[in-house]
Scaffold this active site. Structure first.
Site, mmCIF file in Angstrom:
data_model
loop_
_atom_site.group_PDB
_atom_site.id
_atom_site.type_symbol
_atom_site.label_atom_id
_atom_site.label_comp_id
_atom_site.label_asym_id
_atom_site.label_seq_id
_atom_site.Cartn_x
_atom_site.Cartn_y
_atom_site.Cartn_z
ATOM 1 C CB SER A 126 -0.860 -0.024 1.270
ATOM 2 O OG SER A 126 -1.475 1.217 1.482
ATOM 3 C CE1 TYR A 151 -4.146 -2.982 5.815
ATOM 4 C CE2 TYR A 151 -3.699 -0.656 5.399
ATOM 5 C CZ TYR A 151 -3.930 -1.931 4.928
ATOM 6 O OH TYR A 151 -3.917 -2.168 3.569
ATOM 7 C CE LYS A 155 -1.563 -4.542 3.517
ATOM 8 N NZ LYS A 155 -1.761 -5.875 2.961
HETATM 9 P P1 NAD Z 1 -11.136 -7.085 1.264
HETATM 10 O O1 NAD Z 1 -11.397 -7.082 2.724
HETATM 11 O O2 NAD Z 1 -12.261 -6.828 0.338
HETATM 12 O O3 NAD Z 1 -10.440 -8.466 0.833
HETATM 13 C C1 NAD Z 1 -9.617 -9.206 1.687
HETATM 14 C C2 NAD Z 1 -10.126 -10.631 1.691
HETATM 15 O O4 NAD Z 1 -9.290 -11.411 2.541
HETATM 16 C C3 NAD Z 1 -11.550 -10.755 2.234
HETATM 17 O O5 NAD Z 1 -12.328 -11.516 1.331
HETATM 18 C C4 NAD Z 1 -11.381 -11.465 3.582
HETATM 19 O O6 NAD Z 1 -12.492 -12.299 3.856
HETATM 20 C C5 NAD Z 1 -10.109 -12.238 3.347
HETATM 21 N N1 NAD Z 1 -9.322 -12.548 4.542
HETATM 22 C C6 NAD Z 1 -8.919 -11.715 5.521
HETATM 23 N N2 NAD Z 1 -8.174 -12.371 6.426
HETATM 24 C C7 NAD Z 1 -8.087 -13.657 5.977
HETATM 25 C C8 NAD Z 1 -7.447 -14.835 6.468
HETATM 26 N N3 NAD Z 1 -6.752 -14.833 7.600
HETATM 27 N N4 NAD Z 1 -7.568 -15.974 5.765
HETATM 28 C C9 NAD Z 1 -8.286 -16.020 4.610
HETATM 29 N N5 NAD Z 1 -8.910 -14.942 4.106
HETATM 30 C C10 NAD Z 1 -8.808 -13.772 4.782
HETATM 31 O O7 NAD Z 1 -9.933 -6.038 1.012
HETATM 32 P P2 NAD Z 1 -9.344 -5.509 -0.360
HETATM 33 O O8 NAD Z 1 -9.647 -4.055 -0.458
HETATM 34 O O9 NAD Z 1 -9.694 -6.394 -1.474
HETATM 35 O O10 NAD Z 1 -7.790 -5.618 -0.030
HETATM 36 C C11 NAD Z 1 -7.007 -6.710 -0.482
HETATM 37 C C12 NAD Z 1 -5.571 -6.481 -0.062
HETATM 38 O O11 NAD Z 1 -5.099 -5.241 -0.597
HETATM 39 C C13 NAD Z 1 -5.357 -6.385 1.448
HETATM 40 O O12 NAD Z 1 -4.124 -6.998 1.752
HETATM 41 C C14 NAD Z 1 -5.288 -4.903 1.698
HETATM 42 O O13 NAD Z 1 -4.552 -4.590 2.837
HETATM 43 C C15 NAD Z 1 -4.568 -4.434 0.450
HETATM 44 N N6 NAD Z 1 -4.800 -3.017 0.115
HETATM 45 C C16 NAD Z 1 -6.084 -2.552 -0.016
HETATM 46 C C17 NAD Z 1 -6.292 -1.203 -0.328
HETATM 47 C C18 NAD Z 1 -7.681 -0.653 -0.453
HETATM 48 O O14 NAD Z 1 -7.830 0.568 -0.394
HETATM 49 N N7 NAD Z 1 -8.715 -1.459 -0.636
HETATM 50 C C19 NAD Z 1 -5.194 -0.352 -0.516
HETATM 51 C C20 NAD Z 1 -3.908 -0.876 -0.382
HETATM 52 C C21 NAD Z 1 -3.718 -2.219 -0.060
HETATM 53 C C1 WQD Z 2 -9.810 9.447 0.751
HETATM 54 C C2 WQD Z 2 -10.039 10.938 0.914
HETATM 55 C C3 WQD Z 2 -10.475 11.644 3.170
HETATM 56 C C4 WQD Z 2 -14.278 9.573 3.607
HETATM 57 C C5 WQD Z 2 -7.126 4.705 3.281
HETATM 58 C C6 WQD Z 2 -6.122 3.976 4.152
HETATM 59 C C7 WQD Z 2 -4.917 3.577 3.361
HETATM 60 C C8 WQD Z 2 -5.293 2.823 2.086
HETATM 61 C C9 WQD Z 2 -6.411 3.457 1.345
HETATM 62 C C10 WQD Z 2 -4.993 0.436 2.389
HETATM 63 C C11 WQD Z 2 -9.353 11.504 2.156
HETATM 64 C C12 WQD Z 2 -11.675 11.894 2.278
HETATM 65 C C13 WQD Z 2 -13.102 10.062 3.093
HETATM 66 C C14 WQD Z 2 -15.337 10.485 3.908
HETATM 67 C C15 WQD Z 2 -13.953 12.275 3.122
HETATM 68 N N1 WQD Z 2 -5.729 1.483 2.334
HETATM 69 N N2 WQD Z 2 -12.939 11.400 2.854
HETATM 70 N N3 WQD Z 2 -15.125 11.804 3.650
HETATM 71 O O1 WQD Z 2 -7.443 8.037 3.591
HETATM 72 O O2 WQD Z 2 -6.397 7.785 1.325
HETATM 73 O O3 WQD Z 2 -6.524 5.853 2.762
HETATM 74 O O4 WQD Z 2 -7.485 3.816 2.226
HETATM 75 O O5 WQD Z 2 -3.845 0.253 2.403
HETATM 76 O O6 WQD Z 2 -4.117 2.810 4.174
HETATM 77 O O7 WQD Z 2 -5.740 4.845 5.200
HETATM 78 O O8 WQD Z 2 -8.645 6.768 1.756
HETATM 79 O O9 WQD Z 2 -10.983 6.598 1.053
HETATM 80 O O10 WQD Z 2 -10.468 6.876 3.509
HETATM 81 O O11 WQD Z 2 -10.113 8.787 1.972
HETATM 82 O O12 WQD Z 2 -13.823 13.507 2.923
HETATM 83 O O13 WQD Z 2 -16.400 10.103 4.408
HETATM 84 O O14 WQD Z 2 -11.444 11.172 1.103
HETATM 85 O O15 WQD Z 2 -10.288 12.733 4.042
HETATM 86 O O16 WQD Z 2 -8.850 12.752 1.827
HETATM 87 P P1 WQD Z 2 -7.226 7.212 2.415
HETATM 88 P P2 WQD Z 2 -10.125 7.180 2.110
#
Ligand code: NAD
Ligand code: WQD
Length: 345
Positions: A126, A151, A155
């Protein structure tokens, strides 16, 4: 013969879209997920889009015995590891659960990769590892800062575990993809994000407000040092993000890696403000959103966007979708979830 890929967390938001891309690229997919943050019905959506029903095993990646049964069948030589808990706020309340889930799952995966000689690992990292950089856009060389949440720390530590394991054991190669802010849904509206409870992220809050599930969207802060005063992020279409995983796997399997551990930023290279998202969402979907501007959210960074040049050049991967298309897909998916008539393109 088709290459097999184990996709952990494959019924989740990013996982499910990636499974679609993998199937369409000719990979054979086995999903393992404990359904802690997703539903098995997601597989139906994947099948409806691709015509292929991927294998699904309900298991927890913390359970090494259950995982070993999968490795024992020997049906894959690559793993894409999505499974993790991802709620930043919850991780502050429950740090041990986050360290336990996110780190033990990864350690189990790598241990079994060693034991069963599975060489290829793509890992979900991330942009949170960069914190608020001094210089934007963030490149892969931008220093990682101390994490703001447990969290985020998982990562950072996960990246280190992978780097050290690749170096020490010699049998494993890995690509860590640092995602920026994934948004949107599959254009078919058959799969998308399934947030549980009140969404923390911007886009699900926007779409739920438009659908009347939430009364009003709070926009957190208008006094940032940015052109319009609102926070800036790099919003990447979920389908583009999914395609980056196929590019990473192709690189590993095609022996094109320059190092055994590589890191890529996966973003558009464009910074977009919160207000731009709101205004564009209203425009492309022809609706008015109920929003109000409130104070800043604790812990928010001001501005973040990627320099994706390295991924463009080395993976041959580009973010292709326009913000218009992405925000259309987000609303169509919400319409489907809410049982509303899905608007035509
Ligand atoms: P999500 O919660 O939709 O998907 C994660 C999946 O993993 C879920 O289906 C959950 O049931 C499963 N899971 C969690 N713990 C588990 C375990 N111990 N064993 C088996 N399954 C398990 O989340 P996502 O948004 O699809 O994120 C996927 C990956 O990407 C994560 O590692 C997350 O940290 C990373 N990521 C997400 C974002 C984002 O903004 N969505 C940003 C950066 C990184
Ligand atoms: C985006 C922008 C808020 C909600 C988070 C995690 C980060 C990564 C991605 C996994 C910001 C604004 C949001 C609302 C708002 N995940 N906002 N009103 O903060 O970039 O990051 O998700 O790794 O680790 O911290 O994403 O979607 O929460 O916010 O104004 O109700 O929208 O202030 O500027 P963010 P977000």
């Amino acid at each position: 013969m088709k290459q097999g890929v184990l996709v952990t967390g494959g019924t989740g938001y990013i996982g499910s879209h990636t499974v679609v891309e993998l199937i369409e690229a000719g990979y054979e997919v086995i999903i393992v997920d404990n359904l802690s943050n997703s539903e098995e019905s997601v597989i139906d959506g994947i099948e409806a889009i691709t015509g292929v029903r991927p294998d699904f095993v309900k298991a927890d990646c913390r359970d090494i015995v259950a995982l070993e049964e999968l490795f024992d069948k020997g049906k894959f030589n690559s793993i894409i590891h999505f499974a993790a808990a991802k709620a930043v706020g919850e991780s502050v309340e429950k740090p041990l659960e986050y360290y336990h889930n996110n780190l033990l799952s990864l350690i189990n995966i790598i241990s079994l990769m060693r034991k069963y000689n599975v060489p290829n690992l793509v890992f979900s990292s991330s942009c949170t590892v960069y914190g608020q950089p001094d210089v934007l856009p963030a490149t892969e060389q931008t220093p990682r800062l101390e994490a703001e949440s447990p969290y985020g720390n998982t990562k950072r530590i996960s990246e280190d575990i992978i780097r050290d394991s690749v170096k020490a054991y010699g049998t494993i190669k890995s690509i860590a993809l640092r995602y920026f802010n994934p948004i949107g849904a599959h254009p078919s509206a058959l799969i998308g994000e399934l947030p549980r409870g009140v969404p923390n992220n911007l886009l699900p809050y926007v779409t739920q407000t438009a659908a009347g599930i939430r009364e009003v969207l709070s926009i957190f802060g208008d006094d940032y040092n940015t052109p319009d005063g609102f926070c800036i992020r790099d919003y990447i279409d979920i389908n583009d993000l999914a395609a980056a995983h196929v590019a990473a796997l192709d690189r590993m399997i095609g022996s094109k890696m320059k190092e055994s551990y590589e890191v890529f930023n996966i973003g558009t290279g464009r910074g977009v403000s919160t207000m731009e998202i709101v205004k564009t969402f209203e425009k492309v979907n022809d609706l008015n959103l109920n929003y109000r501007i409130t104070g800043r959210r604790a812990g928010d960074i001001e501005a973040m966007w990627a320099d994706p040049t390295y991924a463009n050049e080395e993976l041959g991967w580009y973010a292709r979708k326009s913000l218009y298309e992405t925000l259309r897909s987000a609303w169509k998916w919400q319409q489907r979830l809410s049982g509303l008539e899905i608007s035509k393109d």
